[in-house]
Design a protein around this motif. Sequence first.
Motif, PDB file in Angstrom:
ATOM      1  N   CYS A  51       0.824  -1.216   0.000  1.00 29.45           N
ATOM      2  CA  CYS A  51       0.000   0.000   0.000  1.00 29.45           C
ATOM      3  C   CYS A  51       0.860   1.269   0.000  1.00 29.45           C
ATOM      4  O   CYS A  51       0.484   2.270  -0.604  1.00 29.45           O
ATOM      5  CB  CYS A  51      -0.956   0.002   1.183  1.00 29.45           C
TER       6      CYS A  51
ATOM      7  N   CYS B  14       0.300   4.415  -2.793  1.00 29.18           N
ATOM      8  CA  CYS B  14      -0.271   5.699  -2.373  1.00 29.18           C
ATOM      9  C   CYS B  14       0.395   6.865  -3.108  1.00 29.18           C
ATOM     10  O   CYS B  14       1.591   7.102  -2.947  1.00 29.18           O
ATOM     11  CB  CYS B  14      -0.106   5.881  -0.864  1.00 29.18           C
TER      12      CYS B  14
ATOM     13  N   CYS C  36      -4.616   2.208  -2.523  1.00 26.07           N
ATOM     14  CA  CYS C  36      -4.055   1.296  -1.525  1.00 26.07           C
ATOM     15  C   CYS C  36      -4.950   0.070  -1.345  1.00 26.07           C
ATOM     16  O   CYS C  36      -4.464  -1.058  -1.240  1.00 26.07           O
ATOM     17  CB  CYS C  36      -3.846   2.004  -0.193  1.00 26.07           C
TER      18      CYS C  36
ATOM     19  N   CYS D 185      -3.875  -4.051  -2.037  1.00 22.61           N
ATOM     20  CA  CYS D 185      -3.645  -4.794  -0.798  1.00 22.61           C
ATOM     21  C   CYS D 185      -3.864  -6.293  -1.026  1.00 22.61           C
ATOM     22  O   CYS D 185      -4.978  -6.721  -1.333  1.00 22.61           O
ATOM     23  CB  CYS D 185      -4.574  -4.299   0.310  1.00 22.61           C
TER      24      CYS D 185
END
Length: 69
Positions: free
Chosen positions: A21, A25, A51, A55
Amino acid sequence: MKKFKKKAIVDKSACVACGTCLKACPLQIIRIEQGIFAEINYEKCVGCGKCALVCPASIINIEKKEVVI
């Protein structure tokens, strides 16, 4: 008047701190806390969802949060 903003929420109890993540970002506002879980700066999060999309554990959700205006 109610206004809502989207924010990313991490299930810290299920996070494996892989760092995927962080790389996704665009604002670079995620960090690994204590080597255990991802921590998102909610003040700066714009809720873009990048994100959550990357994941591998699917433990990041985008939620609407009410804000005071």
